[in-house]
Enzyme design. Structure first.
Site, PDB file in Angstrom:
ATOM      1  N   SER A  26     -71.446  -3.997   4.720  1.00  0.00           N
ATOM      2  CA  SER A  26     -72.365  -4.807   5.518  1.00  0.00           C
ATOM      3  C   SER A  26     -73.351  -3.930   6.291  1.00  0.00           C
ATOM      4  O   SER A  26     -74.545  -4.240   6.379  1.00  0.00           O
ATOM      5  CB  SER A  26     -71.566  -5.683   6.486  1.00  0.00           C
ATOM      6  OG  SER A  26     -72.422  -6.508   7.242  1.00  0.00           O
ATOM      7  N   TYR A  71     -61.746  -9.883  12.867  1.00  0.00           N
ATOM      8  CA  TYR A  71     -62.666 -10.724  12.101  1.00  0.00           C
ATOM      9  C   TYR A  71     -61.922 -11.560  11.067  1.00  0.00           C
ATOM     10  O   TYR A  71     -62.165 -12.769  10.925  1.00  0.00           O
ATOM     11  CB  TYR A  71     -63.698  -9.826  11.423  1.00  0.00           C
ATOM     12  CG  TYR A  71     -64.640 -10.527  10.475  1.00  0.00           C
ATOM     13  CD1 TYR A  71     -65.861 -11.024  10.923  1.00  0.00           C
ATOM     14  CD2 TYR A  71     -64.322 -10.677   9.123  1.00  0.00           C
ATOM     15  CE1 TYR A  71     -66.738 -11.655  10.051  1.00  0.00           C
ATOM     16  CE2 TYR A  71     -65.187 -11.306   8.246  1.00  0.00           C
ATOM     17  CZ  TYR A  71     -66.390 -11.793   8.717  1.00  0.00           C
ATOM     18  OH  TYR A  71     -67.247 -12.421   7.850  1.00  0.00           O
ATOM     19  N   ARG A 116     -63.082  -5.286  12.310  1.00  0.00           N
ATOM     20  CA  ARG A 116     -63.111  -5.797  10.942  1.00  0.00           C
ATOM     21  C   ARG A 116     -62.660  -4.706   9.977  1.00  0.00           C
ATOM     22  O   ARG A 116     -62.775  -3.514  10.278  1.00  0.00           O
ATOM     23  CB  ARG A 116     -64.547  -6.242  10.617  1.00  0.00           C
ATOM     24  CG  ARG A 116     -64.756  -6.913   9.274  1.00  0.00           C
ATOM     25  CD  ARG A 116     -66.240  -7.222   9.096  1.00  0.00           C
ATOM     26  NE  ARG A 116     -66.508  -8.008   7.895  1.00  0.00           N
ATOM     27  CZ  ARG A 116     -67.730  -8.331   7.465  1.00  0.00           C
ATOM     28  NH1 ARG A 116     -68.793  -7.922   8.162  1.00  0.00           N
ATOM     29  NH2 ARG A 116     -67.894  -9.040   6.371  1.00  0.00           N
ATOM     30  N   LYS A 124     -71.531  -4.607  12.652  1.00  0.00           N
ATOM     31  CA  LYS A 124     -71.211  -5.365  11.443  1.00  0.00           C
ATOM     32  C   LYS A 124     -69.734  -5.724  11.353  1.00  0.00           C
ATOM     33  O   LYS A 124     -69.144  -5.777  10.276  1.00  0.00           O
ATOM     34  CB  LYS A 124     -71.661  -4.614  10.184  1.00  0.00           C
ATOM     35  CG  LYS A 124     -73.073  -4.051  10.247  1.00  0.00           C
ATOM     36  CD  LYS A 124     -74.097  -5.049  10.774  1.00  0.00           C
ATOM     37  CE  LYS A 124     -74.271  -6.257   9.869  1.00  0.00           C
ATOM     38  NZ  LYS A 124     -75.264  -7.224  10.452  1.00  0.00           N
ATOM     39  N   GLY A 176     -68.556  -8.638  12.838  1.00  0.00           N
ATOM     40  CA  GLY A 176     -68.452 -10.029  13.247  1.00  0.00           C
ATOM     41  C   GLY A 176     -68.978 -10.254  14.648  1.00  0.00           C
ATOM     42  O   GLY A 176     -68.636 -11.247  15.299  1.00  0.00           O
ATOM     43  N   THR A 177     -69.828  -9.347  15.095  1.00  0.00           N
ATOM     44  CA  THR A 177     -70.320  -9.383  16.474  1.00  0.00           C
ATOM     45  C   THR A 177     -71.077 -10.670  16.782  1.00  0.00           C
ATOM     46  O   THR A 177     -70.799 -11.341  17.786  1.00  0.00           O
ATOM     47  CB  THR A 177     -71.238  -8.175  16.743  1.00  0.00           C
ATOM     48  OG1 THR A 177     -70.702  -7.009  16.129  1.00  0.00           O
ATOM     49  CG2 THR A 177     -71.399  -7.951  18.233  1.00  0.00           C
ATOM     50  N   THR A 178     -72.042 -11.009  15.934  1.00  0.00           N
ATOM     51  CA  THR A 178     -72.872 -12.189  16.194  1.00  0.00           C
ATOM     52  C   THR A 178     -72.034 -13.461  16.220  1.00  0.00           C
ATOM     53  O   THR A 178     -72.201 -14.315  17.097  1.00  0.00           O
ATOM     54  CB  THR A 178     -73.976 -12.302  15.127  1.00  0.00           C
ATOM     55  OG1 THR A 178     -74.783 -11.122  15.166  1.00  0.00           O
ATOM     56  CG2 THR A 178     -74.851 -13.517  15.378  1.00  0.00           C
ATOM     57  N   TRP A 179     -71.140 -13.582  15.282  1.00  0.00           N
ATOM     58  CA  TRP A 179     -70.240 -14.741  15.240  1.00  0.00           C
ATOM     59  C   TRP A 179     -69.422 -14.816  16.531  1.00  0.00           C
ATOM     60  O   TRP A 179     -69.301 -15.876  17.150  1.00  0.00           O
ATOM     61  CB  TRP A 179     -69.335 -14.609  14.019  1.00  0.00           C
ATOM     62  CG  TRP A 179     -68.380 -15.743  13.800  1.00  0.00           C
ATOM     63  CD1 TRP A 179     -68.390 -16.968  14.408  1.00  0.00           C
ATOM     64  CD2 TRP A 179     -67.267 -15.751  12.910  1.00  0.00           C
ATOM     65  NE1 TRP A 179     -67.349 -17.740  13.949  1.00  0.00           N
ATOM     66  CE2 TRP A 179     -66.646 -17.017  13.023  1.00  0.00           C
ATOM     67  CE3 TRP A 179     -66.738 -14.823  12.022  1.00  0.00           C
ATOM     68  CZ2 TRP A 179     -65.513 -17.360  12.285  1.00  0.00           C
ATOM     69  CZ3 TRP A 179     -65.619 -15.166  11.282  1.00  0.00           C
ATOM     70  CH2 TRP A 179     -65.016 -16.420  11.412  1.00  0.00           C
ATOM     71  N   HIS A 195     -72.187  -1.986  21.427  1.00  0.00           N
ATOM     72  CA  HIS A 195     -71.483  -1.267  20.362  1.00  0.00           C
ATOM     73  C   HIS A 195     -70.975   0.084  20.867  1.00  0.00           C
ATOM     74  O   HIS A 195     -70.482   0.889  20.074  1.00  0.00           O
ATOM     75  CB  HIS A 195     -72.420  -1.025  19.174  1.00  0.00           C
ATOM     76  CG  HIS A 195     -72.826  -2.272  18.446  1.00  0.00           C
ATOM     77  ND1 HIS A 195     -71.924  -3.238  18.065  1.00  0.00           N
ATOM     78  CD2 HIS A 195     -74.049  -2.702  18.022  1.00  0.00           C
ATOM     79  CE1 HIS A 195     -72.572  -4.216  17.436  1.00  0.00           C
ATOM     80  NE2 HIS A 195     -73.848  -3.916  17.404  1.00  0.00           N
TER      81      HIS A 195
END
Length: 232
Positions: free
Chosen positions: A170, A223, A162, A78, A80-83, A140
């Site tokens: 999150s 992030y 982040r 959580k 900002g990994t996906t972004w 992770h």
């Protein structure tokens, strides 16, 4: 590299784990990190909170074949990994937005964590192993738990971190929505602060990767900086 396994003995965790519907996590500590190029000579990894499934994949992870054209995105959950994954994949694929829309991110950029594999899965990391090159890999895992070859092969590693307050909130909502966590936000935050959530300890996670930022193949991102740049 080998690992030490131990139970979480925190009395609050033991007393309320089932009520919160949390897995019976284990603590995992690598016993030999001599190859990890951390700048701090006194560094010793702390135990990481993982699921017991890690015991089924630790050998395969340790000996995983790292390729020189791999691209890894690492983070605490959580953060900002996906972004970051989408950004990295698009940059490396000539901004192919159509393919990004057509092919799910989990296929283009699979996870190397393996912590939710089935106990009878005899080929962990199958999705990564079957990818065409160059491979895009998400993890992770703490620095000390990465495959041994990553320090000699030196693929590209992008780490994103982040603000921990945002991470905790999150991560709570993610856990409540997708993994069945039944505790309150306060329960989760207190557990997060005591380093008892999955992939904890958080601060060591960030510090360890920051200690690698002097390497030419490692990029350390924040992030909040990414968000600021995207709105400028």
């Amino acid at each position: 590299m080998s690992y030490e396994y131990s139970e979480i003995t925190d009395p609050t965790y033991r007393a309320t784990r089932q009520e919160r519907n949390e897995p019976d996590y284990v603590l995992v500590r690598p016993t030999d990190c001599s190859q990890v190029p951390i700048r701090d000579p006194s560094w010793k990894p702390k135990p990481t909170v993982l699921t017991s499934v890690f015991k089924n994949i630790d050998s395969a992870l340790k000996k995983f074949e790292v390729l020189p054209d791999d691209v890894w995105v690492a983070s605490y959950p959580k953060s900002g990994t996906t972004w970051c994954q989408e950004m990295v994949w698009l940059i490396c694929n000539d901004l192919d937005y159509q393919r990004a829309a057509d092919v799910n991110l989990v296929e283009r950029f699979p996870s190397m964590n393996g912590l939710f594999s089935r106990p009878d899965d005899h080929r962990p990391f199958k999705e990564v192993l079957e990818m065409p090159r160059p491979r895009f890999i998400k993890t992770h895992l703490h620095v000390g738990l990465l495959p041994e070859a990553i320090w000699t092969v030196k693929p590209k590693i992008v780490y994103v971190h982040r603000n921990p307050k945002s991470v905790a909130v999150s991560f709570y909502h993610h856990s409540a929505s997708f993994t069945g966590y039944k505790g309150t936000l306060e329960d989760f935050t207190r557990s997060f602060m005591r380093d008892l959530q999955l992939y904890s300890p958080y601060h060591e996670h960030v510090i360890e990767y920051n200690q690698l930022s002097h390497l030419d193949n490692v990029l350390f991102l924040k992030y909040e900086d990414m968000k600021q740049v995207s709105t400028d």
